[in-house]
Design an enzyme around this catalytic site. Structure first.
Site, mmCIF file in Angstrom:
data_model
loop_
_atom_site.group_PDB
_atom_site.id
_atom_site.type_symbol
_atom_site.label_atom_id
_atom_site.label_comp_id
_atom_site.label_asym_id
_atom_site.label_seq_id
_atom_site.Cartn_x
_atom_site.Cartn_y
_atom_site.Cartn_z
ATOM 1 N N LYS A 135 0.856 -1.195 0.000
ATOM 2 C CA LYS A 135 0.000 0.000 0.000
ATOM 3 C C LYS A 135 0.878 1.225 0.000
ATOM 4 C CE LYS A 135 -4.473 0.845 0.093
ATOM 5 N NZ LYS A 135 -5.548 -0.005 -0.457
ATOM 6 N N ASP A 175 -6.681 4.238 -4.795
ATOM 7 C CA ASP A 175 -7.371 4.122 -3.513
ATOM 8 C C ASP A 175 -8.052 5.478 -3.285
ATOM 9 O OD1 ASP A 175 -7.665 2.274 -1.061
ATOM 10 O OD2 ASP A 175 -7.091 4.148 -0.143
HETATM 11 P P1 NAD Z 1 -13.978 7.511 -2.588
HETATM 12 O O1 NAD Z 1 -13.036 8.597 -2.294
HETATM 13 O O2 NAD Z 1 -14.478 7.309 -3.981
HETATM 14 O O3 NAD Z 1 -15.283 7.636 -1.640
HETATM 15 C C1 NAD Z 1 -15.235 7.824 -0.269
HETATM 16 C C2 NAD Z 1 -16.619 8.289 0.179
HETATM 17 O O4 NAD Z 1 -16.652 8.337 1.603
HETATM 18 C C3 NAD Z 1 -16.983 9.707 -0.310
HETATM 19 O O5 NAD Z 1 -18.357 9.726 -0.661
HETATM 20 C C4 NAD Z 1 -16.779 10.562 0.930
HETATM 21 O O6 NAD Z 1 -17.586 11.736 0.925
HETATM 22 C C5 NAD Z 1 -17.213 9.590 1.994
HETATM 23 N N1 NAD Z 1 -16.771 9.897 3.335
HETATM 24 C C6 NAD Z 1 -15.550 10.275 3.765
HETATM 25 N N2 NAD Z 1 -15.571 10.488 5.091
HETATM 26 C C7 NAD Z 1 -16.833 10.217 5.496
HETATM 27 C C8 NAD Z 1 -17.503 10.250 6.736
HETATM 28 N N3 NAD Z 1 -16.848 10.605 7.840
HETATM 29 N N4 NAD Z 1 -18.820 9.913 6.789
HETATM 30 C C9 NAD Z 1 -19.476 9.565 5.677
HETATM 31 N N5 NAD Z 1 -18.903 9.516 4.473
HETATM 32 C C10 NAD Z 1 -17.604 9.839 4.391
HETATM 33 O O7 NAD Z 1 -13.263 6.188 -2.042
HETATM 34 P P2 NAD Z 1 -13.594 4.675 -2.421
HETATM 35 O O8 NAD Z 1 -12.670 4.252 -3.489
HETATM 36 O O9 NAD Z 1 -15.063 4.508 -2.581
HETATM 37 O O10 NAD Z 1 -13.091 3.942 -1.076
HETATM 38 C C11 NAD Z 1 -13.900 3.859 0.076
HETATM 39 C C12 NAD Z 1 -13.341 2.794 0.983
HETATM 40 O O11 NAD Z 1 -13.286 1.559 0.285
HETATM 41 C C13 NAD Z 1 -11.912 3.031 1.491
HETATM 42 O O12 NAD Z 1 -11.808 2.453 2.781
HETATM 43 C C14 NAD Z 1 -11.068 2.231 0.517
HETATM 44 O O13 NAD Z 1 -9.812 1.851 1.056
HETATM 45 C C15 NAD Z 1 -11.970 1.033 0.336
HETATM 46 N N6 NAD Z 1 -11.693 0.265 -0.883
HETATM 47 C C16 NAD Z 1 -11.758 0.852 -2.107
HETATM 48 C C17 NAD Z 1 -11.511 0.090 -3.239
HETATM 49 C C18 NAD Z 1 -11.642 0.656 -4.623
HETATM 50 O O14 NAD Z 1 -11.488 -0.107 -5.585
HETATM 51 N N7 NAD Z 1 -11.982 1.924 -4.791
HETATM 52 C C19 NAD Z 1 -11.150 -1.271 -3.102
HETATM 53 C C20 NAD Z 1 -11.111 -1.832 -1.827
HETATM 54 C C21 NAD Z 1 -11.386 -1.055 -0.727
#
Ligand code: NAD
Length: 445
Positions: A135, A175
């Site tokens: 990561k 990410d």
């Molecule tokens: P992203 O940036 O697209 O979305 C994150 C969302 O969370 C946004 O809508 C943001 O406004 C919201 N958010 C942030 N803080 C918040 C809070 N305190 N309360 C409510 N909402 C809040 O990110 P993503 O790619 O969707 O990733 C989200 C999670 O999923 C992370 O933990 C990431 O590590 C995990 N993840 C993502 C992927 C991927 O392929 N994108 C894969 C595995 C895991």
């Protein structure tokens, strides 16, 4: 010694109040921050204990093999220079190249990146793909940087850690705060230095640069598949089931859209700006179009604005935390009111909260299974880059479905056999798979 302590005594009371980054949650009852890496280690230890893993092997498999910190100078648009601290952690390369995203966020810490890298090792083993765990992260707020500044930052990140990356060494991906655009710059910088195009050095690229069809939706699709399988196991009909989702970015919005299409009614949805509620169900497709334009769920017409906590504590069949780590802790787990907790985010639930949820009978689909769809299609992207032939979206989705269902069933079987939670079962399965390879390779020590 005396000198040091007298210096310490002069620090004004205000300055001693540490501001803890998001990954380190400050508890109000006792002032001990929650370390995300500490959480992974507790999860690992619970599973290793059940497997009666030898203590020295346990140590070897726990600690990250390499953690790198660099300070990157970047020229800003106004001509000045700013220094950005950046990390890359390779937790394990036993099963294959380190694999894991790069996060751009102001609160990134080494603790968080080490935790995320470790989860990647075990996640790749749960879905049985030939990768280790890695990561990366850069301490920055990407929303406050111009495209030019983001590009220079990304290129400098690659240049400073060039010798670590490579299709057979360490393969990053997007990410939080990064996406296909950043991966395109990453691939170009690496390729320029190698003297030829190397698409397999990074996944999550734009399709025209060698990205895979289906990658953007893959994590959400994996969440949908594992939630559907969990519902099947609990004999819960998805058509008419209720749900709430915390975080409406890539993972939250796609999971909600695909489950909505199976008849699930989303009654609470939030993002970083606020939360909305409609007991008749929010039209997820319309909300996605609204968020594309307005960048937030707040203000979506025809729904009630509610408190962000209402989303977590809603009385629903399915809760999907899809934002950040440490959202469900021992302070609020008792208020969780769902049958299935599908972890879209990495590390949303602490080990202490897990114990409470288990007693409450909540089926937690752990992150290292639930959100593994993303890395699975990243693996497909890497394979397609290496064979130079690209699959249709249907083909990608069919293979993802196969992998996710197999992983879900493997974890469920382990959970039923050993009478442990799905999280401990997922770790037991992953540790067993990593251990097999470690023993076959031997430890060069
Ligand atoms: P992203 O940036 O697209 O979305 C994150 C969302 O969370 C946004 O809508 C943001 O406004 C919201 N958010 C942030 N803080 C918040 C809070 N305190 N309360 C409510 N909402 C809040 O990110 P993503 O790619 O969707 O990733 C989200 C999670 O999923 C992370 O933990 C990431 O590590 C995990 N993840 C993502 C992927 C991927 O392929 N994108 C894969 C595995 C895991």
């Amino acid at each position: 010694m005396a000198k040091a302590s007298s210096r310490k005594a002069k620090i004004p009371a205000k300055a001693t109040k540490a501001r803890h980054p998001r990954s380190i949650v400050q508890r109000k009852d006792i002032s001990i921050p929650i370390s995300v890496f500490g959480n992974v280690m507790k999860q690992f230890d619970s599973a290793a204990g059940k497997l009666k893993l030898d203590p020295s092997l346990r140590e070897f498999m726990k600690v990250p093999r390499r953690s790198t910190i660099v300070n990157l100078p970047v020229q800003m648009d106004d001509g000045s220079f700013r220094i950005f601290t950046a990390y890359r952690v390779q937790h394990s390369i036993a099963r294959g190249p380190a694999k894991g995203g790069i996060r751009y966020h102001p609160d990134v810490t080494l603790d968080e990146v080490q935790a995320l890298a470790s989860w990647m090792t075990f996640k790749c083993a749960v879905v049985n793909i030939p990768f280790g765990g890695g990561k990366g992260g850069v301490v920055c707020d990407p929303h406050k940087l111009s495209q030019g500044e983001l590009e220079r930052l990304t290129r400098r990140y690659v240049a400073d850690m060039m010798d670590m990356f490579g299709p057979d060494r360490d393969v990053p991906a997007p990410d939080v705060g990064t996406g296909p655009r950043v991966m395109g710059w990453f691939m170009d910088t690496y390729s320029m230095r190698e003297g030829h195009s190397v698409p397999g050095v990074v996944t999550g690229k734009p399709i025209n640069l060698g990205g895979s069809r289906g990658r953007v939706e893959a994590t959400g699709r994996g969440v949908m598949i594992s939630t559907r399988e969990a519902a099947k196991h609990l004999k819960l009909h998805l058509n008419g089931a209720t749900a709430s989702v915390q975080g409406f970015g890539n993972v939250g919005s796609v999971s909600a859209k695909l489950l909505h299409d199976l008849g699930v009614k989303f009654v609470y949805i939030s993002d970083v700006n606020g939360a909305i509620h409609d007991s008749d169900g929010i039209d997820v497709h319309e909300l996605i179009a609204y968020v594309e334009k307005n960048k937030t769920v707040v203000g979506f017409p025809g729904v009630k604005k509610v408190k962000p906590d209402d989303v977590l504590f809603a009385d629903v069949d399915i809760l999907i935390p899809a934002a950040l780590e440490n959202q469900i802790t021992d302070r609020n787990a008792r208020k969780i009111n769902c049958k299935i907790l599908a972890e879209g985010a990495n590390g949303p639930t602490t080990p202490e909260a897990d114990v409470i949820l288990e007693k409450k009978g909540v089926l937690v689909i752990p992150d290292i299974l639930c959100n593994a769809g993303g890395v699975t299609v990243s693996y497909f992207e890497w394979v397609q880059n290496r064979i130079g032939y690209f699959w249709s979206e249907e083909e990608v989705n069919r293979r993802l479905e196969e992998k996710m269902v197999a992983a879900f069933n493997d974890v469920l079987t382990m959970s039923l056999q050993h009478k442990v939670s799905m999280r401990i079962a997922a770790f037991m399965l992953a540790i067993t798979r990593v251990l097999e390879v470690v023993q076959l390779r031997g430890i060069y020590a």
